[in-house]
Design a protein around this motif. Structure first.
Motif, PDB file in Angstrom:
ATOM      1  N   VAL A   1      -1.920  -1.957  -8.670  1.00  0.00           N
ATOM      2  CA  VAL A   1      -3.158  -2.629  -9.051  1.00  0.00           C
ATOM      3  C   VAL A   1      -4.312  -1.743  -8.603  1.00  0.00           C
ATOM      4  CG1 VAL A   1      -4.572  -4.705  -8.798  1.00  0.00           C
ATOM      5  CG2 VAL A   1      -2.071  -4.881  -8.644  1.00  0.00           C
ATOM      6  N   THR A   2      -5.215  -1.433  -9.529  1.00  0.00           N
ATOM      7  CA  THR A   2      -6.407  -0.664  -9.182  1.00  0.00           C
ATOM      8  C   THR A   2      -7.611  -1.238  -9.921  1.00  0.00           C
ATOM      9  OG1 THR A   2      -5.953   0.969 -10.923  1.00  0.00           O
ATOM     10  CG2 THR A   2      -5.204   1.513  -8.701  1.00  0.00           C
ATOM     11  N   GLY A   3      -8.772  -1.115  -9.298  1.00  0.00           N
ATOM     12  CA  GLY A   3     -10.016  -1.567  -9.922  1.00  0.00           C
ATOM     13  C   GLY A   3     -11.034  -1.948  -8.877  1.00  0.00           C
ATOM     14  N   ARG A   4     -12.104  -2.558  -9.325  1.00  0.00           N
ATOM     15  CA  ARG A   4     -13.141  -3.025  -8.396  1.00  0.00           C
ATOM     16  C   ARG A   4     -12.617  -4.190  -7.576  1.00  0.00           C
ATOM     17  NH1 ARG A   4     -18.051  -0.789  -8.512  1.00  0.00           N
ATOM     18  NH2 ARG A   4     -18.540   0.439 -10.344  1.00  0.00           N
ATOM     19  N   ASP A   5     -12.968  -4.207  -6.313  1.00  0.00           N
ATOM     20  CA  ASP A   5     -12.505  -5.254  -5.408  1.00  0.00           C
ATOM     21  C   ASP A   5     -13.209  -6.574  -5.710  1.00  0.00           C
ATOM     22  OD1 ASP A   5     -11.095  -6.380  -3.267  1.00  0.00           O
ATOM     23  OD2 ASP A   5     -12.757  -5.978  -1.890  1.00  0.00           O
ATOM     24  N   THR A   6     -12.425  -7.639  -5.814  1.00  0.00           N
ATOM     25  CA  THR A   6     -12.949  -8.994  -5.961  1.00  0.00           C
ATOM     26  C   THR A   6     -12.044  -9.937  -5.176  1.00  0.00           C
ATOM     27  OG1 THR A   6     -11.683  -9.379  -7.992  1.00  0.00           O
ATOM     28  CG2 THR A   6     -13.938  -8.588  -8.266  1.00  0.00           C
ATOM     29  N   VAL A   7     -12.526 -11.110  -4.921  1.00  0.00           N
ATOM     30  CA  VAL A   7     -11.763 -12.118  -4.186  1.00  0.00           C
ATOM     31  C   VAL A   7     -10.577 -12.592  -5.026  1.00  0.00           C
ATOM     32  CG1 VAL A   7     -11.853 -14.454  -3.238  1.00  0.00           C
ATOM     33  CG2 VAL A   7     -13.773 -12.882  -2.890  1.00  0.00           C
ATOM     34  N   GLY A   8      -9.401 -12.700  -4.406  1.00  0.00           N
ATOM     35  CA  GLY A   8      -8.259 -13.335  -5.041  1.00  0.00           C
ATOM     36  C   GLY A   8      -7.270 -12.442  -5.760  1.00  0.00           C
ATOM     37  N   ILE A   9      -7.447 -11.131  -5.715  1.00  0.00           N
ATOM     38  CA  ILE A   9      -6.531 -10.240  -6.443  1.00  0.00           C
ATOM     39  C   ILE A   9      -5.103 -10.398  -5.925  1.00  0.00           C
ATOM     40  CG2 ILE A   9      -5.917  -7.851  -6.990  1.00  0.00           C
ATOM     41  CD1 ILE A   9      -8.936  -7.169  -6.786  1.00  0.00           C
ATOM     42  N   ILE A  10      -4.924 -10.278  -4.623  1.00  0.00           N
ATOM     43  CA  ILE A  10      -3.578 -10.379  -4.049  1.00  0.00           C
ATOM     44  C   ILE A  10      -2.991 -11.755  -4.338  1.00  0.00           C
ATOM     45  CG2 ILE A  10      -2.212 -10.334  -1.932  1.00  0.00           C
ATOM     46  CD1 ILE A  10      -4.263  -8.296  -0.839  1.00  0.00           C
ATOM     47  N   ALA A  11      -3.796 -12.789  -4.219  1.00  0.00           N
ATOM     48  CA  ALA A  11      -3.319 -14.151  -4.466  1.00  0.00           C
ATOM     49  C   ALA A  11      -2.825 -14.326  -5.901  1.00  0.00           C
ATOM     50  CB  ALA A  11      -4.429 -15.156  -4.175  1.00  0.00           C
ATOM     51  N   GLU A  12      -3.572 -13.818  -6.871  1.00  0.00           N
ATOM     52  CA  GLU A  12      -3.176 -13.999  -8.271  1.00  0.00           C
ATOM     53  C   GLU A  12      -1.936 -13.188  -8.629  1.00  0.00           C
ATOM     54  OE1 GLU A  12      -6.047 -14.214 -11.389  1.00  0.00           O
ATOM     55  OE2 GLU A  12      -7.607 -14.832  -9.987  1.00  0.00           O
ATOM     56  N   VAL A  13      -1.846 -11.958  -8.138  1.00  0.00           N
ATOM     57  CA  VAL A  13      -0.657 -11.143  -8.417  1.00  0.00           C
ATOM     58  C   VAL A  13       0.561 -11.766  -7.731  1.00  0.00           C
ATOM     59  CG1 VAL A  13       0.412  -8.869  -8.122  1.00  0.00           C
ATOM     60  CG2 VAL A  13      -1.997  -9.028  -8.789  1.00  0.00           C
ATOM     61  N   SER A  14       0.393 -12.220  -6.503  1.00  0.00           N
ATOM     62  CA  SER A  14       1.491 -12.867  -5.778  1.00  0.00           C
ATOM     63  C   SER A  14       1.935 -14.155  -6.469  1.00  0.00           C
ATOM     64  CB  SER A  14       1.066 -13.176  -4.341  1.00  0.00           C
ATOM     65  OG  SER A  14       0.772 -11.990  -3.653  1.00  0.00           O
ATOM     66  N   THR A  15       0.993 -14.929  -6.964  1.00  0.00           N
ATOM     67  CA  THR A  15       1.320 -16.164  -7.670  1.00  0.00           C
ATOM     68  C   THR A  15       2.123 -15.878  -8.928  1.00  0.00           C
ATOM     69  OG1 THR A  15      -0.613 -17.317  -6.804  1.00  0.00           O
ATOM     70  CG2 THR A  15       0.336 -18.190  -8.833  1.00  0.00           C
ATOM     71  N   LEU A  16       1.724 -14.855  -9.665  1.00  0.00           N
ATOM     72  CA  LEU A  16       2.475 -14.485 -10.866  1.00  0.00           C
ATOM     73  C   LEU A  16       3.892 -14.046 -10.504  1.00  0.00           C
ATOM     74  CD1 LEU A  16       2.414 -14.192 -13.929  1.00  0.00           C
ATOM     75  CD2 LEU A  16       1.443 -11.929 -13.625  1.00  0.00           C
ATOM     76  N   CYS A  17       4.038 -13.301  -9.419  1.00  0.00           N
ATOM     77  CA  CYS A  17       5.376 -12.910  -8.952  1.00  0.00           C
ATOM     78  C   CYS A  17       6.203 -14.149  -8.624  1.00  0.00           C
ATOM     79  CB  CYS A  17       5.273 -12.015  -7.714  1.00  0.00           C
ATOM     80  SG  CYS A  17       4.749 -10.328  -8.039  1.00  0.00           S
ATOM     81  N   ALA A  18       5.621 -15.089  -7.894  1.00  0.00           N
ATOM     82  CA  ALA A  18       6.343 -16.301  -7.503  1.00  0.00           C
ATOM     83  C   ALA A  18       6.774 -17.110  -8.721  1.00  0.00           C
ATOM     84  CB  ALA A  18       5.476 -17.151  -6.578  1.00  0.00           C
ATOM     85  N   ARG A  19       5.908 -17.238  -9.694  1.00  0.00           N
ATOM     86  CA  ARG A  19       6.247 -18.003 -10.904  1.00  0.00           C
ATOM     87  C   ARG A  19       7.382 -17.361 -11.689  1.00  0.00           C
ATOM     88  NH1 ARG A  19       0.096 -19.365 -12.523  1.00  0.00           N
ATOM     89  NH2 ARG A  19      -0.147 -21.130 -11.111  1.00  0.00           N
ATOM     90  N   ALA A  20       7.503 -16.033 -11.576  1.00  0.00           N
ATOM     91  CA  ALA A  20       8.558 -15.308 -12.295  1.00  0.00           C
ATOM     92  C   ALA A  20       9.807 -15.119 -11.448  1.00  0.00           C
ATOM     93  CB  ALA A  20       8.028 -13.943 -12.747  1.00  0.00           C
ATOM     94  N   ASP A  21       9.799 -15.635 -10.224  1.00  0.00           N
ATOM     95  CA  ASP A  21      10.904 -15.459  -9.273  1.00  0.00           C
ATOM     96  C   ASP A  21      11.107 -14.002  -8.866  1.00  0.00           C
ATOM     97  OD1 ASP A  21      11.486 -18.174  -8.996  1.00  0.00           O
ATOM     98  OD2 ASP A  21      12.896 -18.161 -10.665  1.00  0.00           O
ATOM     99  N   ALA A  22      10.027 -13.245  -8.820  1.00  0.00           N
ATOM    100  CA  ALA A  22      10.059 -11.874  -8.310  1.00  0.00           C
ATOM    101  C   ALA A  22       9.685 -11.940  -6.832  1.00  0.00           C
ATOM    102  CB  ALA A  22       9.078 -10.991  -9.070  1.00  0.00           C
ATOM    103  N   ASN A  23      10.581 -11.495  -5.957  1.00  0.00           N
ATOM    104  CA  ASN A  23      10.363 -11.571  -4.520  1.00  0.00           C
ATOM    105  C   ASN A  23       9.647 -10.317  -4.021  1.00  0.00           C
ATOM    106  OD1 ASN A  23      10.615 -12.637  -1.887  1.00  0.00           O
ATOM    107  ND2 ASN A  23      12.416 -11.359  -1.538  1.00  0.00           N
TER     108      ASN A  23
END
Length: 89
Positions: free
Chosen positions: A7-29
């Motif tokens: 993941v690269t780009g301008r820093d904003t609030v919630g990036i890690i949370a959103e990527v982690s949530t997508l991983c969790a929904r897909a069952d990617a650990n």
């Protein structure tokens, strides 16, 4: 089997949370994560276990890219084997 998410780009609030949530929904650990903020720029690399992925990997990769597009980030999910092959060449 593992995948590398970058993941690269301008820093904003919630990036890690959103990527982690997508991983969790897909069952990617998430196995490992590293992130850094350089001035206003964000960079992150995640190593994820995709053995129990509940969708085709191409759909997972497309979902990550779509999340990136919606947040004006570059998000890529690539099979770990691609990185291993690059180092053998």
């Amino acid at each position: 089997m593992k995948a590398v998410i970058t993941v690269t780009g301008r820093d904003t609030v919630g990036i890690i949370a959103e990527v982690s949530t997508l991983c969790a929904r897909a069952d990617a650990n998430i196995l490992e994560i590293t992130q850094s903020v350089l001035s206003e720029y964000f960079a992150m690399i995640m190593l994820v276990d995709i053995d129990r992925l509940n969708m085709p990997f191409s759909d997972f990769s497309d979902a990550m890219a779509a999340l990136g597009k919606s947040r004006a980030l570059d998000i890529r999910a690539v099979h770990e084997e691609i990185y291993e092959a690059m180092h053998r060449i």
